[in-house]
Design a protein around this motif. Structure first.
Motif, PDB file in Angstrom:
ATOM      1  N   ASN A 185     -76.028 -43.866  35.830  1.00  0.00           N
ATOM      2  CA  ASN A 185     -75.950 -42.646  35.041  1.00  0.00           C
ATOM      3  C   ASN A 185     -77.298 -41.922  35.100  1.00  0.00           C
ATOM      4  O   ASN A 185     -78.198 -42.321  35.847  1.00  0.00           O
ATOM      5  N   ARG A 186     -77.417 -40.864  34.330  1.00  0.00           N
ATOM      6  CA  ARG A 186     -78.638 -40.060  34.346  1.00  0.00           C
ATOM      7  C   ARG A 186     -79.886 -40.909  34.079  1.00  0.00           C
ATOM      8  O   ARG A 186     -80.909 -40.769  34.758  1.00  0.00           O
ATOM      9  N   ASN A 187     -79.790 -41.818  33.119  1.00  0.00           N
ATOM     10  CA  ASN A 187     -80.953 -42.629  32.752  1.00  0.00           C
ATOM     11  C   ASN A 187     -81.308 -43.648  33.825  1.00  0.00           C
ATOM     12  O   ASN A 187     -82.488 -43.823  34.169  1.00  0.00           O
ATOM     13  N   ALA A 189     -82.804 -42.050  36.930  1.00  0.00           N
ATOM     14  CA  ALA A 189     -84.186 -41.595  36.731  1.00  0.00           C
ATOM     15  C   ALA A 189     -85.190 -42.686  37.068  1.00  0.00           C
ATOM     16  O   ALA A 189     -86.353 -42.396  37.401  1.00  0.00           O
ATOM     17  N   ASP A 198     -73.047 -37.054  36.402  1.00  0.00           N
ATOM     18  CA  ASP A 198     -74.492 -37.286  36.517  1.00  0.00           C
ATOM     19  C   ASP A 198     -74.904 -37.423  37.982  1.00  0.00           C
ATOM     20  O   ASP A 198     -75.997 -36.982  38.373  1.00  0.00           O
ATOM     21  N   GLU A 245     -75.370 -33.996  39.560  1.00  0.00           N
ATOM     22  CA  GLU A 245     -76.644 -33.389  39.170  1.00  0.00           C
ATOM     23  C   GLU A 245     -77.812 -34.018  39.916  1.00  0.00           C
ATOM     24  O   GLU A 245     -78.746 -33.321  40.342  1.00  0.00           O
ATOM     25  N   ALA A 246     -77.767 -35.351  40.080  1.00  0.00           N
ATOM     26  CA  ALA A 246     -78.853 -36.047  40.779  1.00  0.00           C
ATOM     27  C   ALA A 246     -78.877 -35.687  42.263  1.00  0.00           C
ATOM     28  O   ALA A 246     -79.952 -35.625  42.875  1.00  0.00           O
TER      29      ALA A 246
END
Length: 346
Positions: A219-221, A224, A245, A248-249
């Motif tokens: 996921n986004r986290n 990252a 997500d 977006e990445a």
């Protein structure tokens, strides 16, 4: 002895071919349906004690209740996964069996093929040359030698994949909640925690089952924490990745490439011909538009050897039930007092 009737849902031509070939030696009468098992089709189970279903069938409360009312005593899944079954509603009214293993080589080899296709842009070159364009501009790839590959889930499939990856001279690290350190020493890889795997991997392969703990683990986290330009490969289950997500990445170039043989909303598309229709799933459509995303239709398992094994194991599961023998591939589960939470234990 009278033949026992078995109703098969979500059957493709290749399924029918294999079941007809090997089913001759079993005392069963097979009825094949192209339709998936859903709330709309479950009334067709009336008169059948044995029903056979597949990975993308809907086996929720309504379906389970109707099957039980119709006298179904065995649900034979011709796949390894069972995340599409709401076990808390079965309440011991019928048994569930599955195919726990068929050909781990098929999925491991396919995963390696996806990695090679993306790292060397083979999928793009194939399309380009078919149109008469033999330029190699934009097709520069990278060596796998010396790269770090992170494996999430170190089971049978992953262990075969690790052997293949070691042949390319990669460094392999892995995460598994139940690490087998002897196997790690034997195959030459290292177990690490998830954060370390995210931080150090050039390529990440998801080879774990879908559970409450692994749902949307990518996921986004978590992305990252990864290297810029990392490749993510998913031949496990679609819900391991939050697809929104991921889009977006990819747009932000945090993710350099993604190979997806599964997708979280695949049931409406995968295994079907939608070439004359508009893709209404906006996220799937967006993923298909990226040149650095390779999507295939849940076919990593799809080899002659695997389909043969799935067919024979499914038939043997059904035969054991008919003969009153122990169900060696039964999916066993336990629920809390209120039947609200159930977990599979075998």
């Amino acid at each position: 002895m009278e033949k026992r009737k078995v109703l098969f849902f979500d059957i493709k031509s290749y399924d029918k071919e294999f079941f007809n070939k090997y089913g001759k030696d079993y005392n069963i009468e097979m009825k094949f349906l192209k339709e998936k098992l859903t709330e709309e089709t479950v009334p067709l189970t009336k008169g059948y004690e044995i029903v056979c279903a597949f990975a993308n069938d809907t086996i929720n409360k309504e379906v389970i209740d109707t099957m039980a009312e119709n006298g179904v005593k065995l649900l034979a899944m011709r796949c390894a996964g069972y995340n599409n079954i709401s076990f808390k509603y079965i309440n011991d009214r019928f048994k569930v069996v599955r195919v726990p293993a068929y050909s781990p080589y098929s999925i491991a080899e396919y995963t390696m093929g996806m990695i090679l296709s993306l790292s060397r842009k083979i999928h793009k070159a194939y399309v380009r040359t078919r149109e008469g364009n033999f330029s190699i501009n934009g097709l520069m790839g990278y060596d796998l030698y010396g790269k770090t590959v992170g494996i999430v889930g170190a089971g049978k499939i992953a262990q075969i994949l690790i052997k293949i990856l070691k042949g390319f001279g990669t460094k392999v690290i892995a995460y598994d909640p139940f690490p087998n350190y002897e196997k790690a020493k034997e195959l030459g890889f290292e177990f690490v925690d998830l954060d370390t795997l995210y931080k150090e991997s050039d390529i990440i392969s998801l080879n774990c089952p879908l559970t409450k703990e692994t749902k949307y683990m990518i996921n986004r986290n978590s992305m990252a924490k990864m290297k810029d330009g990392v490749m993510i490969v998913n031949t496990g289950r679609g819900l391991l990745i939050d697809s929104a997500d991921l889009v977006e990445a990819l747009k932000d170039k945090k993710i350099g490439a993604a190979a997806l043989d599964v997708y979280e909303e695949e049931a409406d598309y995968f295994f079907e011909d939608k070439s004359d229709e508009v893709i209404e799933d906006d996220i799937l459509g967006r993923l298909l538009s990226f040149h650095n995303v390779l999507i295939t239709s849940h076919q990593a398992y799809f080899t002659n050897e695997a389909i043969e094994a799935i067919t024979i194991t499914t038939l043997n599961n059904i035969k054991d039930f008919i003969d009153g023998k122990p169900l060696v591939n039964e999916v066993k589960y336990i629920c809390d007092k209120n039947k609200e939470n159930c977990r599979v234990v075998g």
